[in-house]
Write a protein that holds these residues in place. Structure first.
Motif, mmCIF file in Angstrom:
data_model
loop_
_atom_site.group_PDB
_atom_site.id
_atom_site.type_symbol
_atom_site.label_atom_id
_atom_site.label_comp_id
_atom_site.label_asym_id
_atom_site.label_seq_id
_atom_site.Cartn_x
_atom_site.Cartn_y
_atom_site.Cartn_z
ATOM 1 N N MET A 255 0.780 -1.055 -0.219
ATOM 2 C CA MET A 255 -0.059 -0.039 -0.175
ATOM 3 C C MET A 255 0.874 1.075 0.121
ATOM 4 N N LEU A 256 2.198 1.181 0.434
ATOM 5 C CA LEU A 256 3.103 2.348 0.461
ATOM 6 C C LEU A 256 3.826 2.637 -0.710
ATOM 7 N N ARG A 257 3.859 1.525 -1.508
ATOM 8 C CA ARG A 257 4.722 1.843 -2.631
ATOM 9 C C ARG A 257 4.155 2.830 -3.792
ATOM 10 N N THR A 258 5.162 3.717 -3.900
ATOM 11 C CA THR A 258 4.925 4.773 -4.920
ATOM 12 C C THR A 258 6.050 4.768 -5.975
ATOM 13 N N PRO A 259 6.013 5.373 -7.220
ATOM 14 C CA PRO A 259 7.176 5.438 -7.978
ATOM 15 C C PRO A 259 8.305 6.356 -7.294
ATOM 16 N N GLY A 260 7.973 7.100 -6.397
ATOM 17 C CA GLY A 260 9.056 7.986 -5.634
ATOM 18 C C GLY A 260 9.872 7.141 -4.849
ATOM 19 N N ASN A 261 9.251 6.251 -4.202
ATOM 20 C CA ASN A 261 10.016 5.383 -3.265
ATOM 21 C C ASN A 261 10.025 3.858 -3.480
ATOM 22 N N MET A 262 9.828 3.480 -4.851
ATOM 23 C CA MET A 262 9.952 2.168 -5.012
ATOM 24 C C MET A 262 11.236 1.603 -4.835
ATOM 25 N N HIS A 263 12.371 2.179 -5.015
ATOM 26 C CA HIS A 263 13.561 1.540 -4.734
ATOM 27 C C HIS A 263 14.067 1.337 -3.101
ATOM 28 N N LEU A 264 13.068 1.739 -2.209
ATOM 29 C CA LEU A 264 13.168 1.449 -1.133
ATOM 30 C C LEU A 264 12.014 0.538 -0.594
ATOM 31 N N ALA A 265 10.886 0.453 -1.421
ATOM 32 C CA ALA A 265 9.687 -0.321 -0.889
ATOM 33 C C ALA A 265 9.583 -1.593 -1.531
ATOM 34 N N ASP A 266 10.403 -1.892 -2.589
ATOM 35 C CA ASP A 266 10.428 -3.307 -3.182
ATOM 36 C C ASP A 266 11.185 -4.227 -2.540
ATOM 37 N N ILE A 267 10.216 -5.350 -1.722
ATOM 38 C CA ILE A 267 10.996 -6.234 -0.946
ATOM 39 C C ILE A 267 10.496 -7.418 -1.326
ATOM 40 N N LEU A 268 10.954 -8.556 -0.851
ATOM 41 C CA LEU A 268 10.612 -10.022 -1.275
ATOM 42 C C LEU A 268 9.379 -10.341 -1.257
ATOM 43 N N ASP A 269 8.422 -9.943 -0.323
ATOM 44 C CA ASP A 269 6.993 -10.203 -0.369
ATOM 45 C C ASP A 269 6.328 -9.544 -1.540
ATOM 46 N N THR A 270 6.648 -8.221 -1.782
ATOM 47 C CA THR A 270 6.114 -7.683 -3.147
ATOM 48 C C THR A 270 6.546 -8.415 -4.285
ATOM 49 N N TYR A 271 7.725 -8.831 -4.264
ATOM 50 C CA TYR A 271 8.530 -9.475 -5.562
ATOM 51 C C TYR A 271 7.767 -10.802 -5.784
ATOM 52 N N ILE A 272 7.454 -11.404 -4.784
ATOM 53 C CA ILE A 272 6.919 -12.743 -5.045
ATOM 54 C C ILE A 272 5.583 -12.926 -5.535
ATOM 55 N N ILE A 273 4.910 -11.602 -4.993
ATOM 56 C CA ILE A 273 3.624 -11.504 -5.741
ATOM 57 C C ILE A 273 3.725 -11.224 -7.251
ATOM 58 N N LYS A 274 4.562 -10.110 -7.303
ATOM 59 C CA LYS A 274 4.932 -9.890 -8.921
ATOM 60 C C LYS A 274 5.037 -10.822 -9.742
ATOM 61 N N VAL A 275 6.072 -11.864 -9.526
ATOM 62 C CA VAL A 275 6.778 -12.909 -10.475
ATOM 63 C C VAL A 275 5.758 -14.007 -10.504
ATOM 64 N N GLY A 276 5.093 -14.138 -9.333
ATOM 65 C CA GLY A 276 4.195 -15.367 -9.015
ATOM 66 C C GLY A 276 3.017 -15.302 -9.756
ATOM 67 N N LEU A 277 2.190 -14.401 -9.227
ATOM 68 C CA LEU A 277 0.661 -14.035 -9.644
ATOM 69 C C LEU A 277 0.564 -13.200 -10.902
ATOM 70 N N GLN A 278 1.511 -12.148 -11.264
ATOM 71 C CA GLN A 278 1.310 -11.308 -12.443
ATOM 72 C C GLN A 278 2.037 -11.980 -13.609
ATOM 73 N N GLN A 279 3.024 -12.512 -13.186
ATOM 74 C CA GLN A 279 4.142 -13.037 -14.485
ATOM 75 C C GLN A 279 3.962 -14.555 -14.416
ATOM 76 N N GLY A 280 3.427 -15.156 -13.761
ATOM 77 C CA GLY A 280 2.997 -16.364 -13.661
ATOM 78 C C GLY A 280 4.359 -17.558 -13.678
ATOM 79 N N GLN A 281 5.355 -16.864 -12.858
ATOM 80 C CA GLN A 281 6.435 -17.764 -12.778
ATOM 81 C C GLN A 281 6.320 -18.478 -11.342
ATOM 82 N N TYR A 282 5.550 -19.563 -11.459
ATOM 83 C CA TYR A 282 5.060 -20.014 -9.950
ATOM 84 C C TYR A 282 6.251 -20.753 -9.365
#
Length: 316
Positions: A255-282
């Motif tokens: 919820m806190l991620r914005t284009p201005g703080n993305m380099h600080l707010a990208d964590i393993l939890d958000t990365y897992i959702i991105k590559v798993g659910l959005q990109q289909g790399q289960y």
């Protein structure tokens, strides 16, 4: 033949005692049954899905029918350019929540313990417990309203005082950690103080009476009696918290991620959702999640062993 008879009777007695104990406490076991079923369905059965971390998962073949790839996904993650930044961001945010946040619920519990007015104590506890039951979507919605540029409450107060009331706090990386930590404290501090209050309630009143007779002040009572008495509880909770050191909290950070703080707010939890659910790399996402769990498990074991040797306080 005598030894055979004795061995059979000795093996039967423990079983009969076990069933007798279960029968005696059957209502307690029935109350425990929903909890066991819950963890069995949502925690233990899904462990079978960890096989995807070692397979090239295909929908038409299923988990068992998909081809093995070994440690390919683990190697791919650690060789990726994002791995270092993701791990660093996760450790920083988890460290802030684990180490900087630790004294806050303890201090709040000590403050509650010193309140003598019963109605004020109940009222203040209810107010501070309430944020725990709000979802992070609601909490972040309130935060965005308060910190909004020009129309936000904070900016309006700053403008009234003659300052610049147009700061976009959610977009600027300089304010990311402050906003993250303050919102986390507001939501969690009341609920997390409950277990410390329970530990404080278990301290013998005789110790406080003896301290008063010796002329100890209230601060000395807290420092020499209350804090040492609840130290085992603090250590146990700290050890358990280490298990999630690589899980910085998906809901809040997403919820806190914005284009201005993305380099600080990208964590393993958000990365897992991105590559798993959005990109289909289960399989790849499962491997990263499995790495989180294994590292957390190792840290809990090491911290527990160190604590047992240093302070005789441990989980087992």
């Amino acid at each position: 033949m005598q030894p055979v008879t004795s061995s059979v009777s000795s093996s039967v007695k423990p079983k009969s005692k076990l069933w007798k104990s279960i029968s005696t406490h059957r209502y307690l076991y029935m109350m425990l049954l929903p909890c066991v079923i819950f963890f069995l369905i949502f925690s233990y059965i899904p462990l079978g899905g960890l096989l995807m971390a070692f397979k090239d998962y295909k929908f038409n073949a299923g988990i068992l029918g998909s081809p093995w790839v070994g440690l390919k996904y683990f190697e791919a993650f650690f060789n990726s350019y994002e791995a270092k930044q993701l791990i660093r961001n996760t450790l920083i945010i988890s460290g802030i929540k684990l180490f900087l946040y630790l004294p806050f619920p303890i201090i709040l519990a000590l403050m509650f313990n010193e309140i003598r007015s019963k109605w004020f104590k109940n009222f203040s506890q209810s107010i501070l417990y309430l944020p725990h039951f709000l979802s992070w979507v609601v909490v972040m919605g309130l935060t965005q309203r308060i910190l909004a540029p020009d129309t936000g409450l904070l900016n309006e107060i700053i403008a009234k005082l003659g300052g610049d009331g147009s700061t976009f706090y959610m977009m600027e990386a300089n304010y990311f950690y402050q906003v993250m930590f303050s919102s986390f404290v507001w939501k969690s501090i009341g609920w997390d103080s409950i277990i410390y209050m329970a530990a404080i309630a278990g301290v013998s009143p005789d110790l406080y009476e003896a301290a008063k007779i010796d002329g100890a002040s209230k601060l000395r009572e807290i420092w020499h009696i209350t804090l040492p008495s609840i130290a085992p509880t603090v250590v146990i909770l700290f050890i358990l918290s280490l298990g999630s050191i690589l899980s910085a909290g998906f809901d809040q950070i997403y919820m806190l991620r914005t284009p201005g703080n993305m380099h600080l707010a990208d964590i393993l939890d958000t990365y897992i959702i991105k590559v798993g659910l959005q990109q289909g790399q289960y399989g790849y996402a499962t491997a990263v999640g499995m790495m989180q769990g294994i590292i957390g498990f190792i840290l809990v074991i090491l911290a527990n062993r160190i604590s047992r040797k240093v302070s005789d306080t441990s989980l087992w």
